[in-house]
Design a protein around this motif. Structure first.
Motif, PDB file in Angstrom:
ATOM      1  N   ARG A  17      47.566  31.693  36.440  1.00 21.99           N
ATOM      2  CA  ARG A  17      46.902  30.678  37.250  1.00 21.99           C
ATOM      3  C   ARG A  17      47.823  29.505  37.552  1.00 21.99           C
ATOM      4  N   LEU A  18      48.745  29.199  36.647  1.00 23.00           N
ATOM      5  CA  LEU A  18      49.584  28.009  36.807  1.00 23.00           C
ATOM      6  C   LEU A  18      50.954  28.303  37.421  1.00 23.00           C
ATOM      7  N   SER A  20      52.266  31.709  38.627  1.00 21.48           N
ATOM      8  CA  SER A  20      52.544  32.841  39.511  1.00 21.48           C
ATOM      9  C   SER A  20      52.224  32.507  40.950  1.00 21.48           C
ATOM     10  N   LYS A  23      48.786  30.998  43.211  1.00 19.63           N
ATOM     11  CA  LYS A  23      47.778  30.443  42.307  1.00 19.63           C
ATOM     12  C   LYS A  23      46.480  31.247  42.356  1.00 19.63           C
ATOM     13  N   TYR A 124      43.189  36.959  47.891  1.00 22.98           N
ATOM     14  CA  TYR A 124      44.382  36.638  47.115  1.00 22.98           C
ATOM     15  C   TYR A 124      45.611  37.331  47.710  1.00 22.98           C
ATOM     16  N   SER A 131      52.460  33.018  50.577  1.00 22.91           N
ATOM     17  CA  SER A 131      53.307  32.331  49.608  1.00 22.91           C
ATOM     18  C   SER A 131      54.711  32.923  49.577  1.00 22.91           C
TER      19      SER A 131
END
Length: 305
Positions: A17-18, A20, A23, A124, A131
């Motif tokens: 969650r922090l 990779s 997010k 996602y 990303s």
């Protein structure tokens, strides 16, 4: 589940969650946490060798890893980096050897689990694509002013295609690398949603701030692309190419302006339309992911040289 196992699962979930890409939301981070395996390597130990099957990727929790190939400069990865993901995405043997340069703690994720999680969580997957494309654009900027793009071959400046019907649009999309391995059904859907734009020589295709939420595939002619802010990148794109390369999937064209060098025809596809098709056809997501991986690897080689 024992208390120690619960604590380890929570730690793995928080890592994703922090640190990779993209997010991931709780449900996706939890799926990753349940699928991964903690692995440790001593300094100097080989994680995988060039030529081996690419069955997994490694998320680095602590330590430093190098990726090495003959006659090429090594690439270095530290905490938060992902090693081996390009080979997994391209479904090919390892192109480089991974070595631990220090004590390394990593999380191993099988390629089949990676693809299954992406397919089950489209939102996602779309964010992850954006990303990674954004990271690719950072490499493009490091290679300014060319951005690592090559000049189109001589003779590419031809007149606009007179009839861009559905079949012609499909053929153009197929020629663009980002759609090369997508199914005919997916391509036909994208082609039906593509806007055909004809531009006269010397006329703008779009200005700065106008093209952030769409990709543009050149069907004919040559289009010049220039970044409107520092670092300035200038490049030209001919038939069958994606304006701005795979980095355009990050919406970075908002900082560019495009002008037709010759009479040109371009297919414009909005992100919303593209995602609507990709949600129903995972093969389209896979095709785009492969293209981003290929281009990122090519640019990283140029940067390291």
């Amino acid at each position: 589940m024992r208390r120690e196992e619960r604590a380890s699962l929570v730690q793995r979930e928080m890592f994703f969650r922090l640190l990779s890409m993209a997010k991931p939301p709780v449900v996706v981070a939890r799926a990753f946490a349940q699928a991964i395996t903690d692995v440790h390597f001593e300094a100097g130990q080989t994680i995988f060798e060039r030529g081996q099957p690419a069955d997994a990727m490694y998320f680095i929790v602590d330590g430093e890893v190098s990726l090495e190939a003959p006659d090429e400069e090594p690439w270095f990865f530290t905490r938060g980096g992902v090693v081996g993901i390009v080979d997994v995405n391209l479904e090919r043997p390892r192109a480089r050897t991974a070595k631990a340069l220090s004590m390394v703690h990593a999380m191993k994720l099988l390629g089949e689990d990676w693809l299954e999680i992406l397919e089950d969580n489209f939102d996602y997957a779309a964010r992850a694509r954006r990303s990674v494309a954004n990271e690719l654009h950072k490499v493009v900027l490091e290679l300014a002013p060319s951005g690592g793009f090559e000049e189109p071959p001589a003779g590419d400046g031809v007149d606009a295609v007179p009839d861009m019907n559905a079949v012609a649009r499909l053929v153009v999309l197929r020629s663009a690398g980002a759609f090369g391995s997508a199914s005919v059904q997916a391509l036909a859907s994208v082609a039906s949603l593509a806007e055909v734009v004809d531009v006269a020589a010397g006329e703008p295709l779009f200005g700065a701030g106008e093209a952030g939420e769409a990709i543009h595939v050149v069907a004919s002619g040559i289009v010049d692309l220039e970044r409107a802010e520092a670092p300035v990148v200038r490049a030209a794109f001919g038939p069958g190419t994606l304006l701005g390369g795979a980095a355009s999937f990050a919406g970075v064209l908002a900082s560019y302006r495009a002008t037709a060098r010759t009479t040109a025809t371009v297919l414009r596809i909005g992100f919303t339309d593209l995602d609507d098709v990709a949600e129903d056809h995972f093969d389209l997501t896979r095709s785009i992911t492969k293209r981003v991986a290929i281009e990122r690897e090519r640019l990283m080689v140029l940067r390291s040289r």
